[in-house]
Design an enzyme around this catalytic site. Structure first.
Site, PDB file in Angstrom:
ATOM      1  N   SER A  45      33.821  16.369  31.275  1.00 40.36           N
ATOM      2  CA  SER A  45      34.025  16.510  32.712  1.00 40.36           C
ATOM      3  C   SER A  45      35.249  15.652  33.018  1.00 40.36           C
ATOM      4  CB  SER A  45      32.782  15.982  33.441  1.00 40.36           C
ATOM      5  OG  SER A  45      32.884  16.238  34.812  1.00 40.36           O
ATOM      6  N   GLU A  46      36.291  16.226  33.636  1.00 38.57           N
ATOM      7  CA  GLU A  46      37.585  15.526  33.653  1.00 38.57           C
ATOM      8  C   GLU A  46      37.604  14.300  34.553  1.00 38.57           C
ATOM      9  OE1 GLU A  46      37.355  18.736  34.599  1.00 38.57           O
ATOM     10  OE2 GLU A  46      38.508  19.106  36.432  1.00 38.57           O
ATOM     11  N   ASN A  47      36.545  14.090  35.334  1.00 36.20           N
ATOM     12  CA  ASN A  47      36.472  12.836  36.086  1.00 36.20           C
ATOM     13  C   ASN A  47      36.067  11.658  35.191  1.00 36.20           C
ATOM     14  OD1 ASN A  47      34.022  14.304  36.019  1.00 36.20           O
ATOM     15  ND2 ASN A  47      33.147  12.971  37.554  1.00 36.20           N
TER      16      ASN A  47
END
Lengths: 103, 215
Positions: A45-47
């Site tokens: 998840s790119e966060n």
């Protein structure tokens, strides 16, 4: 089976153990539901999370454990978290094996 | 490093200041500082952050109060109020690809003159930027970003200012902590010095100027 499920199941067949996979928002997030349990696929998840797990049961959401849209997720055993520079270094640097995007 | 109240912290921020704010869709944003900035009505702010969250959350509170005149962010798609203010020309919005934005902030904090990235080559992102070829591949020169203040959320802080983050609330926080001239931190838990193991400290204490006391 509806069209979304068909698409998600078909994409899941492309995934192999050990792959680092980034799922976009929408149908791509469904793909995780159809990965056979004997495959060890790493979902990013790119966060700032690798090892993203399913949506938590009601009452089990953690306020600082979310996907890139800010929705609660879980972290599987062996998950790891990191800052945004590492997250995009993984993507830009070619370390992600598969990205699934919706149109 | 000094420990101060949230009111004292925000009173240091003048109208027109530039703020780098940690968080990703509000997760990991120092909410108490957002609430106090709204309370003290700091105006004409430049905000550098991943996004403007949603109305009522994180930076979205500053948007709703119309305190931001310029936003440098990676997306505004989830905050219709930001979009309305941009269209009404009440707020200027510079959209930067997310991975480029964090590297520009990192460059600012790490003393670099910019970064070379392939992201945006051949798109509108390259307009007005220098293109530099390295080993036959084209890159854009993206300039460093700094700000007057970095507003940071952390899970743990000790009384010296060592910080350790938790889960997906880390995101932009340790990077902006390097790139603000004055660094103000809100911690979920303030713990005795020595409790955070050296290997678990992510932001070293000398970077932190002010720690907001818990209530």
């Amino acid at each position: 089976m509806d069209a979304q499920t068909t698409i998600a199941k078909r994409i899941a067949r492309e995934l192999r153990s050990g792959m680092l996979v980034n799922l976009g928002i929408g149908i791509p997030t469904l793909v995780a539901n159809y990965v056979p349990s004997d495959l060890r696929v790493f979902f990013q998840s790119e966060n700032g999370l690798i090892g993203t797990g399913p949506i938590p049961e009601e009452g089990m959401a953690h306020p600082t454990l979310t996907d890139a849209g800010g929705r609660p997720v879980t972290a599987l055993p062996g998950a790891c978290t990191f800052d945004s520079a590492i997250s995009f270094g993984l993507i830009r640097g070619g370390h992600v094996d598969v990205t699934v995007l919706a149109g | 490093m000094k420990t101060i109240s949230v009111g004292e912290a925000v009173s240091m921020i003048p109208d027109g200041a530039s703020l780098m704010i940690g968080g990703f869709m509000g997760v990991g944003t120092p909410e108490r500082l957002m609430d106090e900035i709204v309370h003290q009505k700091k105006r004409n702010l430049t905000v550098i952050a991943n996004d403007t969250a949603k109305p009522g959350t994180g930076i979205g509170k500053l948007v709703s109060a119309k305190l931001i005149s310029k936003a440098i962010v990676s997306h505004i798609g989830l905050n219709p109020e930001t979009q309305q203010q941009m269209i009404a020309e009440e707020m200027s919005v510079e959209l930067v690809p997310q991975g480029t934005l964090i590297e520009r902030i990192r460059a600012g904090g790490y003393g670099l003159g910019g970064i070379l990235t392939p992201t945006g080559v051949g798109t509108v992102v390259e307009e007005g930027k220098r293109k530099i070829e390295v080993d036959g591949k084209e890159y854009l020169l993206e300039r460093p970003l700094r700000a007057d203040f970095a507003l940071v959320h952390t899970f743990l802080a000790d009384y010296l200012g060592n910080l350790a983050y938790a889960l997906t609330a880390r995101n932009f926080n340790p990077i902006v902590a390097m790139a603000g001239s004055t660094v103000i931190v809100v911690a979920e838990h303030i713990v005795p010095v020595g409790l955070i193991a050296p290997d678990h400290v992510v932001t070293p204490a000398p970077l932190v100027d002010y720690l907001v006391a818990n209530e």
